[in-house]
Design a protein around this motif. Structure first.
Motif, PDB file in Angstrom:
ATOM      1  N   VAL A  81      23.536  33.200 -71.074  1.00  0.00           N
ATOM      2  CA  VAL A  81      23.518  31.981 -70.264  1.00  0.00           C
ATOM      3  C   VAL A  81      24.833  31.859 -69.490  1.00  0.00           C
ATOM      4  CG1 VAL A  81      22.886  29.533 -70.230  1.00  0.00           C
ATOM      5  CG2 VAL A  81      22.108  30.949 -72.095  1.00  0.00           C
ATOM      6  N   ARG A  82      25.158  32.908 -68.791  1.00  0.00           N
ATOM      7  CA  ARG A  82      26.369  32.942 -67.972  1.00  0.00           C
ATOM      8  C   ARG A  82      26.052  33.742 -66.715  1.00  0.00           C
ATOM      9  NH1 ARG A  82      29.464  34.972 -71.579  1.00  0.00           N
ATOM     10  NH2 ARG A  82      29.550  37.124 -70.874  1.00  0.00           N
ATOM     11  N   PHE A  83      26.466  33.255 -65.575  1.00  0.00           N
ATOM     12  CA  PHE A  83      26.172  33.933 -64.326  1.00  0.00           C
ATOM     13  C   PHE A  83      27.213  34.995 -63.994  1.00  0.00           C
ATOM     14  CE2 PHE A  83      23.917  29.870 -63.299  1.00  0.00           C
ATOM     15  CZ  PHE A  83      22.660  30.428 -63.081  1.00  0.00           C
ATOM     16  N   THR A  84      26.724  36.080 -63.393  1.00  0.00           N
ATOM     17  CA  THR A  84      27.595  37.017 -62.704  1.00  0.00           C
ATOM     18  C   THR A  84      27.157  37.014 -61.252  1.00  0.00           C
ATOM     19  OG1 THR A  84      28.468  39.276 -62.690  1.00  0.00           O
ATOM     20  CG2 THR A  84      26.114  39.053 -63.111  1.00  0.00           C
ATOM     21  N   TYR A  85      28.072  37.384 -60.355  1.00  0.00           N
ATOM     22  CA  TYR A  85      27.799  37.301 -58.912  1.00  0.00           C
ATOM     23  C   TYR A  85      27.987  38.701 -58.315  1.00  0.00           C
ATOM     24  CZ  TYR A  85      28.015  32.353 -59.936  1.00  0.00           C
ATOM     25  OH  TYR A  85      27.781  31.111 -60.480  1.00  0.00           O
ATOM     26  N   PRO A  86      26.930  39.536 -58.381  1.00  0.00           N
ATOM     27  CA  PRO A  86      27.084  40.966 -58.091  1.00  0.00           C
ATOM     28  C   PRO A  86      26.899  41.382 -56.639  1.00  0.00           C
ATOM     29  CG  PRO A  86      24.902  40.555 -58.954  1.00  0.00           C
ATOM     30  CD  PRO A  86      25.594  39.233 -58.915  1.00  0.00           C
ATOM     31  N   SER A  97      24.216  37.211 -66.683  1.00  0.00           N
ATOM     32  CA  SER A  97      25.121  38.353 -66.849  1.00  0.00           C
ATOM     33  C   SER A  97      24.590  39.397 -67.823  1.00  0.00           C
ATOM     34  CB  SER A  97      26.505  37.870 -67.295  1.00  0.00           C
ATOM     35  OG  SER A  97      26.437  37.192 -68.534  1.00  0.00           O
ATOM     36  N   GLY A  98      23.928  38.954 -68.913  1.00  0.00           N
ATOM     37  CA  GLY A  98      23.381  39.919 -69.864  1.00  0.00           C
ATOM     38  C   GLY A  98      22.272  40.748 -69.261  1.00  0.00           C
ATOM     39  N   PHE A  99      21.409  40.119 -68.455  1.00  0.00           N
ATOM     40  CA  PHE A  99      20.335  40.851 -67.794  1.00  0.00           C
ATOM     41  C   PHE A  99      20.908  41.876 -66.822  1.00  0.00           C
ATOM     42  CE2 PHE A  99      17.580  36.760 -68.130  1.00  0.00           C
ATOM     43  CZ  PHE A  99      17.481  36.950 -69.494  1.00  0.00           C
ATOM     44  N   TYR A 100      21.933  41.450 -66.075  1.00  0.00           N
ATOM     45  CA  TYR A 100      22.512  42.373 -65.097  1.00  0.00           C
ATOM     46  C   TYR A 100      23.213  43.542 -65.789  1.00  0.00           C
ATOM     47  CZ  TYR A 100      24.523  44.027 -60.761  1.00  0.00           C
ATOM     48  OH  TYR A 100      24.853  44.809 -59.674  1.00  0.00           O
ATOM     49  N   GLN A 101      23.867  43.267 -66.895  1.00  0.00           N
ATOM     50  CA  GLN A 101      24.511  44.328 -67.662  1.00  0.00           C
ATOM     51  C   GLN A 101      23.476  45.333 -68.170  1.00  0.00           C
ATOM     52  OE1 GLN A 101      26.807  42.840 -70.951  1.00  0.00           O
ATOM     53  NE2 GLN A 101      27.446  44.877 -71.644  1.00  0.00           N
ATOM     54  N   SER A 102      22.345  44.837 -68.674  1.00  0.00           N
ATOM     55  CA  SER A 102      21.272  45.715 -69.146  1.00  0.00           C
ATOM     56  C   SER A 102      20.722  46.556 -67.994  1.00  0.00           C
ATOM     57  CB  SER A 102      20.147  44.880 -69.768  1.00  0.00           C
ATOM     58  OG  SER A 102      20.602  44.204 -70.914  1.00  0.00           O
ATOM     59  N   TYR A 103      20.528  45.931 -66.861  1.00  0.00           N
ATOM     60  CA  TYR A 103      20.017  46.627 -65.675  1.00  0.00           C
ATOM     61  C   TYR A 103      20.961  47.744 -65.240  1.00  0.00           C
ATOM     62  CZ  TYR A 103      19.062  47.268 -60.687  1.00  0.00           C
ATOM     63  OH  TYR A 103      18.833  47.808 -59.443  1.00  0.00           O
ATOM     64  N   GLN A 104      22.253  47.444 -65.208  1.00  0.00           N
ATOM     65  CA  GLN A 104      23.238  48.421 -64.749  1.00  0.00           C
ATOM     66  C   GLN A 104      23.375  49.607 -65.709  1.00  0.00           C
ATOM     67  OE1 GLN A 104      25.522  48.670 -61.933  1.00  0.00           O
ATOM     68  NE2 GLN A 104      23.793  47.481 -61.154  1.00  0.00           N
ATOM     69  N   ARG A 163      13.839  33.815 -66.682  1.00  0.00           N
ATOM     70  CA  ARG A 163      14.447  33.471 -65.395  1.00  0.00           C
ATOM     71  C   ARG A 163      15.647  34.379 -65.170  1.00  0.00           C
ATOM     72  NH1 ARG A 163      13.531  28.114 -67.836  1.00  0.00           N
ATOM     73  NH2 ARG A 163      11.738  27.143 -66.779  1.00  0.00           N
ATOM     74  N   MET A 164      15.716  34.987 -63.988  1.00  0.00           N
ATOM     75  CA  MET A 164      16.745  35.998 -63.722  1.00  0.00           C
ATOM     76  C   MET A 164      18.032  35.437 -63.127  1.00  0.00           C
ATOM     77  SD  MET A 164      16.121  39.225 -64.452  1.00  0.00           S
ATOM     78  CE  MET A 164      14.997  39.294 -65.832  1.00  0.00           C
ATOM     79  N   GLY A 165      17.915  34.376 -62.312  1.00  0.00           N
ATOM     80  CA  GLY A 165      19.111  33.940 -61.605  1.00  0.00           C
ATOM     81  C   GLY A 165      19.045  32.492 -61.163  1.00  0.00           C
ATOM     82  N   ASN A 166      19.974  32.126 -60.284  1.00  0.00           N
ATOM     83  CA  ASN A 166      20.077  30.737 -59.822  1.00  0.00           C
ATOM     84  C   ASN A 166      19.230  30.512 -58.570  1.00  0.00           C
ATOM     85  OD1 ASN A 166      21.566  32.000 -57.815  1.00  0.00           O
ATOM     86  ND2 ASN A 166      23.516  31.046 -58.345  1.00  0.00           N
ATOM     87  N   SER A 167      19.337  29.332 -58.003  1.00  0.00           N
ATOM     88  CA  SER A 167      18.519  28.997 -56.836  1.00  0.00           C
ATOM     89  C   SER A 167      18.840  29.884 -55.641  1.00  0.00           C
ATOM     90  CB  SER A 167      18.715  27.522 -56.469  1.00  0.00           C
ATOM     91  OG  SER A 167      20.070  27.253 -56.143  1.00  0.00           O
ATOM     92  N   GLU A 168      20.087  30.279 -55.488  1.00  0.00           N
ATOM     93  CA  GLU A 168      20.465  31.172 -54.388  1.00  0.00           C
ATOM     94  C   GLU A 168      19.873  32.570 -54.590  1.00  0.00           C
ATOM     95  OE1 GLU A 168      22.159  30.545 -51.486  1.00  0.00           O
ATOM     96  OE2 GLU A 168      21.849  28.457 -52.105  1.00  0.00           O
ATOM     97  N   PHE A 169      19.749  32.980 -55.832  1.00  0.00           N
ATOM     98  CA  PHE A 169      19.091  34.247 -56.145  1.00  0.00           C
ATOM     99  C   PHE A 169      17.631  34.197 -55.701  1.00  0.00           C
ATOM    100  CE2 PHE A 169      16.446  36.718 -59.081  1.00  0.00           C
ATOM    101  CZ  PHE A 169      17.029  37.975 -59.006  1.00  0.00           C
ATOM    102  N   VAL A 170      16.945  33.107 -56.041  1.00  0.00           N
ATOM    103  CA  VAL A 170      15.535  32.965 -55.665  1.00  0.00           C
ATOM    104  C   VAL A 170      15.392  32.893 -54.151  1.00  0.00           C
ATOM    105  CG1 VAL A 170      13.495  31.498 -55.870  1.00  0.00           C
ATOM    106  CG2 VAL A 170      14.954  31.889 -57.858  1.00  0.00           C
ATOM    107  N   LYS A 171      16.302  32.191 -53.486  1.00  0.00           N
ATOM    108  CA  LYS A 171      16.271  32.116 -52.026  1.00  0.00           C
ATOM    109  C   LYS A 171      16.403  33.499 -51.409  1.00  0.00           C
ATOM    110  CE  LYS A 171      18.766  30.137 -48.086  1.00  0.00           C
ATOM    111  NZ  LYS A 171      19.950  29.314 -47.675  1.00  0.00           N
ATOM    112  N   MET A 172      17.344  34.305 -51.908  1.00  0.00           N
ATOM    113  CA  MET A 172      17.510  35.668 -51.410  1.00  0.00           C
ATOM    114  C   MET A 172      16.241  36.479 -51.638  1.00  0.00           C
ATOM    115  SD  MET A 172      20.098  38.657 -52.790  1.00  0.00           S
ATOM    116  CE  MET A 172      19.389  38.541 -54.428  1.00  0.00           C
ATOM    117  N   PHE A 173      15.662  36.347 -52.831  1.00  0.00           N
ATOM    118  CA  PHE A 173      14.449  37.087 -53.160  1.00  0.00           C
ATOM    119  C   PHE A 173      13.330  36.750 -52.184  1.00  0.00           C
ATOM    120  CE2 PHE A 173      10.435  37.714 -55.330  1.00  0.00           C
ATOM    121  CZ  PHE A 173      10.596  38.943 -55.940  1.00  0.00           C
ATOM    122  N   ARG A 174      13.152  35.471 -51.895  1.00  0.00           N
ATOM    123  CA  ARG A 174      12.108  35.050 -50.960  1.00  0.00           C
ATOM    124  C   ARG A 174      12.333  35.646 -49.580  1.00  0.00           C
ATOM    125  NH1 ARG A 174       8.908  30.889 -52.713  1.00  0.00           N
ATOM    126  NH2 ARG A 174       9.600  29.690 -54.524  1.00  0.00           N
TER     127      ARG A 174
END
Length: 261
Positions: A81-86, A97-104, A163-174
């Motif tokens: 439950v902590r954001f990273t900004y990659p 951040s944990g999801f992104y670490q796993s992905y990387q 849920r993968m990210g914040n509202s800006e993440f979803v906006k980018m995805f769209r």
């Protein structure tokens, strides 16, 4: 017959059925053994992460399927439950951040497998899937759109994704116009973490199945400003979204390391 998914947002049971079998295969000790529709080329398993990469004949596509967590309870309890900004050019786009670490952890190996497989089968089409933590296939979809424009990302189908990210993440995805289907099942607990109150949101497009997987709702989360449809999976929030059993059964396929292999 080779099927095309380009420019399609209509729910396809054939596509979802293909994707759920690929998602479950990533849990199996001998993935896709005796499976004539899919040819396994790479089995990447390291740093507690696993992805399988190969070729799907029906859709003439390279597929990538990420395995979910082997222990759902422990994984949910350990979500950071902590954001990273990659994304340097999009500094407000946050990913858990944990999801992104796993992905990387296996990113380079997955990309190499995609390059090799698309070259071998002379296709530039790619289909992505995953169950549970395998929802990090969403992050690969974004990277492919940003960094590999010669590939055609024909589908992203996830099952019980957090849920993968914040509202800006979803906006980018769209804005990337990714052909996405996000399947949820009744009171599955995982789509409700990390919680909305911490700033997390879901990507579109949700398909919500009832308890016995006989009916589904095509949820209203596709318009540019819409969030989750509170009449779909989020209708059980905040008190009743607690089922692990619903998480481990999708379209009557038993998911996980003890599932259908």
């Amino acid at each position: 017959m080779v099927l095309s998914l380009l420019s399609t947002m209509v729910y396809s049971l054939d596509l979802v059925s293909t994707s759920i079998n690929l998602a479950q295969a990533a849990y199996c000790s001998n993935p896709l053994e005796n499976n004539n529709a899919n040819i396994l080329e790479y089995d990447i398993d390291k740093h507690s992460m696993r992805a399988i990469v190969g070729y799907n004949k029906e859709y003439n596509s390279t597929f990538v399927s990420y395995r979910g967590s082997e222990n759902i309870k422990n994984w949910v309890n350990n979500i950071k439950v902590r954001f990273t900004y990659p994304y340097p050019l999009l500094p407000h786009v946050g990913v858990e951040s944990g999801f992104y670490q796993s992905y990387q952890a296996i990113y380079q190996e997955v990309v190499k497998a995609i390059v090799d497989t698309t070259y071998k089968y002379k296709t530039n089409q790619i289909m992505l899937t995953g169950h549970s933590l395998g929802g990090i296939s969403t992050l690969l979809a974004i990277d492919l759109k940003h960094n590999y424009p010669d590939y055609q990302l024909t589908s992203l189908v996830t099952f019980g994704s957090p849920r993968m990210g914040n509202s800006e993440f979803v906006k980018m995805f769209r804005e990337l116009d990714i052909n996405s289907i996000r399947v949820t099942h009744y009171y599955d607990m995982v789509p409700h973490v990390p919680e909305e109150r911490f700033g997390y949101q879901h990507i579109p497009s949700e398909i919500w199945y009832n308890e016995d997987n006989t009916k589904f709702i095509n949820c209203d989360d596709n318009s540019i400003n819409s969030k989750e449809d509170d009449t779909c999976s989020n209708s059980c929030s905040p008190l009743h979204c607690t089922s692990i059993n619903d998480h481990l059964t999708y379209l009557n396929v038993k998911m996980g390391i003890n599932g259908d292999c």
